[in-house]
Design a protein around this motif. Structure first.
Motif, mmCIF file in Angstrom:
data_model
loop_
_atom_site.group_PDB
_atom_site.id
_atom_site.type_symbol
_atom_site.label_atom_id
_atom_site.label_comp_id
_atom_site.label_asym_id
_atom_site.label_seq_id
_atom_site.Cartn_x
_atom_site.Cartn_y
_atom_site.Cartn_z
ATOM 1 N N PRO A 233 52.192 -41.957 -1.048
ATOM 2 C CA PRO A 233 51.690 -40.906 -1.959
ATOM 3 C C PRO A 233 52.702 -39.932 -2.345
ATOM 4 N N THR A 234 53.939 -39.689 -1.547
ATOM 5 C CA THR A 234 55.077 -38.860 -1.968
ATOM 6 C C THR A 234 55.793 -39.284 -3.056
ATOM 7 N N ARG B 9 55.215 -33.325 0.225
ATOM 8 C CA ARG B 9 54.276 -34.176 0.600
ATOM 9 C C ARG B 9 52.900 -33.807 0.172
ATOM 10 N N PRO B 10 52.095 -34.668 -0.924
ATOM 11 C CA PRO B 10 51.100 -34.300 -1.139
ATOM 12 C C PRO B 10 49.818 -34.215 -0.247
ATOM 13 N N GLN B 11 48.887 -33.525 -0.604
ATOM 14 C CA GLN B 11 47.519 -33.805 0.003
ATOM 15 C C GLN B 11 46.573 -34.614 -0.892
#
Lengths: 354, 354
Positions: free
Chosen positions: A95-96, A118-120
């Protein structure tokens, strides 16, 4: 030494107590676009193509691969809030890399990794680096590779400054322009900065433009026009993993000549299909790669015979090493593959750009 | 040449029409376990620790990091069906690394990547390689790094054979045993085969045992007993990124002496804390790393002075290079980081193991 430790301690205490204030990123320079005439800021294709390009190609053009924000700050931390268009997921990429951010800082003329965002999910907030000594620094923030950033704000200590870059690095004049596939778009770098166009942007200290479209480097001629619209120092044509032999025979020379017509002397590099690691075993893929590479070699030789002196050809023989370890799935490069590919491309590009 | 092409074509047609038949993996040898006395097959800690170890440590012991299945087949494709315990996700690691599979094939004495098993979720099915010439080959299948495989079946062409390995490679006698953190467990390799213990298993052609426990390498003494239970050729103690200075002062010598008591002459390697890339900027992390490395150096010197001749110390100075690019988040290694770390460890281990 004791004084220095005391100061560091004091600064850490200060930063722990300071608040983060967010600033809209639209005020800062954005690298990596072929044109500013886009529907929204963080996408790649001109708005004029919205109803012209094939839909999957148009949609991929809205991914922010290769886009990078520049700013300067003396904050002890750098944070970001960002939103993405699709909240995309893939099982062979982090995801990053897909929808995260990646922060670099200029030190002694070189861009150095400082931290990743780093995404949520669709809306995101992350502190990328903290506990820094509050010195003025130049930053380069890479945007998501496989999703589109729709809004972006940079967070810094409330009492610090954030302002325009003091130096024009990476140099924006005469960027290097890349056209290609999912691999070019950055599949499957662990974080945005590890796509090879972004690695090369740092090493060359020259703006690079990523026109990679996952599964869709099918030599669409309007994309050749987009390339041709850029006052580039070099064009890298890296479409083989997607384009079929038939598409190449039908359109590769035409695609090339659209670019060449506007840039009679600019170096243009054709890149062979990589020898995908899984093709050691998968004989069908091995045959396809062989057929494609024979086709591009013939096209290249034909152009060469027509008298063009500024075209070059990169054999895929060495581009990701020979140990079979440079991909996640036999096809898409990992950071190891992108690093190796950048190491092969760097001297070639360095030699040709002005 | 024409005959060869004809045969390849024929084989591809055959494989396209053949059906895949699944065989339970429990019939085949499994590498990477310190003990067979586990609750279920694909986990790492002895069942005796279920109510003894701290819960997070016990739970991580049920992840299948470093486990690898060995088999032999002449199938034109290799597929797998597998189920995982937690259906774990992390934003800085690929699902393929977290809960996927990774297939290698023995060619001329070397293990070569053949294809990865990309997961869908809790239950999974994937063809890892296809379109092969139907020759008998030896396979090594790495299991998920950050989840626990609870069931596994290998799919081959219905008319092909799958059977026990014909050679004992990687050699199972006197494995190399690693104890450590999230990094050791494989965070954040893009696929299971790229965790450095798995890379080293292939390069050394020697079984490696991964006792990496994300965030939980806190020198729990029962884990020292697990290490000591293995007739190892070498022990690698790589706990610094997790253990605090206080924990090291309290337990490192005790942990060490539990292993040493049962293995008076086996080489034991202590590894320093890596110089994490983000610690160039994050002064708090830089101070922590410095303090930890001073502590381990003092402990090592003290053991050395007590007369132990078979202990070694690895400085972290060069383990992931100097460009700051080997991690996804400043801490966890990417395939690039793991490759560099394996390159540093390989000669050290090679020299000491018998």
């Amino acid at each position: 030494m004791r004084t220095r430790l005391f100061i560091v301690g004091l600064l850490l205490t200060m930063s722990a107590n300071s608040q983060i204030l967010y600033h809209d990123a639209s005020a800062f320079p954005l690298l990596g676009k072929a044109t500013d005439a886009t529907l929204t800021r963080y996408e790649r294709l001109p708005d004029s193509l919205e109803h012209i390009s094939r839909k999957p190609l148009w949609d991929l053009g809205r991914n922010s691969a290769g886009l990078a924000l520049r700013f300067r700050s003396n904050s002890t931390c750098i944070a970001a809030k960002w939103e993405v268009r699709n909240n995309m997921s893939m099982n062979h990429m982090t995801p990053t890399g897909i929808k995260g951010l990646d922060l670099y800082c200029l030190q002694d003329g070189k861009w150095v990794f400082a931290g990743s965002g780093r995404p949520q999910g669709k809306t995101n907030e992350a502190t990328m680096v903290k506990n820094m000594v509050p010195e003025e620094r130049e930053y380069l923030l890479y945007l998501s590779l496989y999703d589109g950033v729709t809004s972006l704000a940079i967070g810094v200590d409330s009492l610090s400054m954030i302002e325009q870059p003091a130096v024009d690095l990476p140099v924006r004049k005469k960027p290097v322009v890349f056209y290609g596939t999912s691999i070019l778009q950055g599949g499957c770098a662990s974080r945005p900065g590890m796509a090879h166009t972004n690695i090369l942007e740092r090493w060359l200290n020259r703006e690079c433009i990523n026109l990679g479209f996952s599964g869709n480097a099918l030599l669409d001629l309007e994309i050749a026009e987009v390339l041709a619209s850029v006052d580039a120092s070099m064009f890298i044509l890296d479409f083989l993993p997607n384009a079929t032999v038939e598409q190449m025979k039908e359109r590769a020379e035409k695609f090339y000549s659209i670019v060449r017509a506007k840039h009679p002397d600019t170096p243009i590099l054709f890149v062979e299909d990589p020898i995908f690691p899984h093709s050691r075993f998968d004989k069908k893929v091995a045959q396809e790669v062989k057929h494609k590479n024979e086709t591009i070699a013939a096209i290249f030789q034909s152009l060469k015979k027509q008298g063009d002196k500024n075209i070059y050809f990169l054999s895929s023989k060495d581009i990701i090493g020979h140990d079979g370890e440079a991909t996640v799935d036999g096809v898409h490069f990992t950071d190891l593959g992108f690093m190796r590919y950048a190491e092969i491309l760097y001297p070639l590009i360095k030699k040709h750009i002005r």
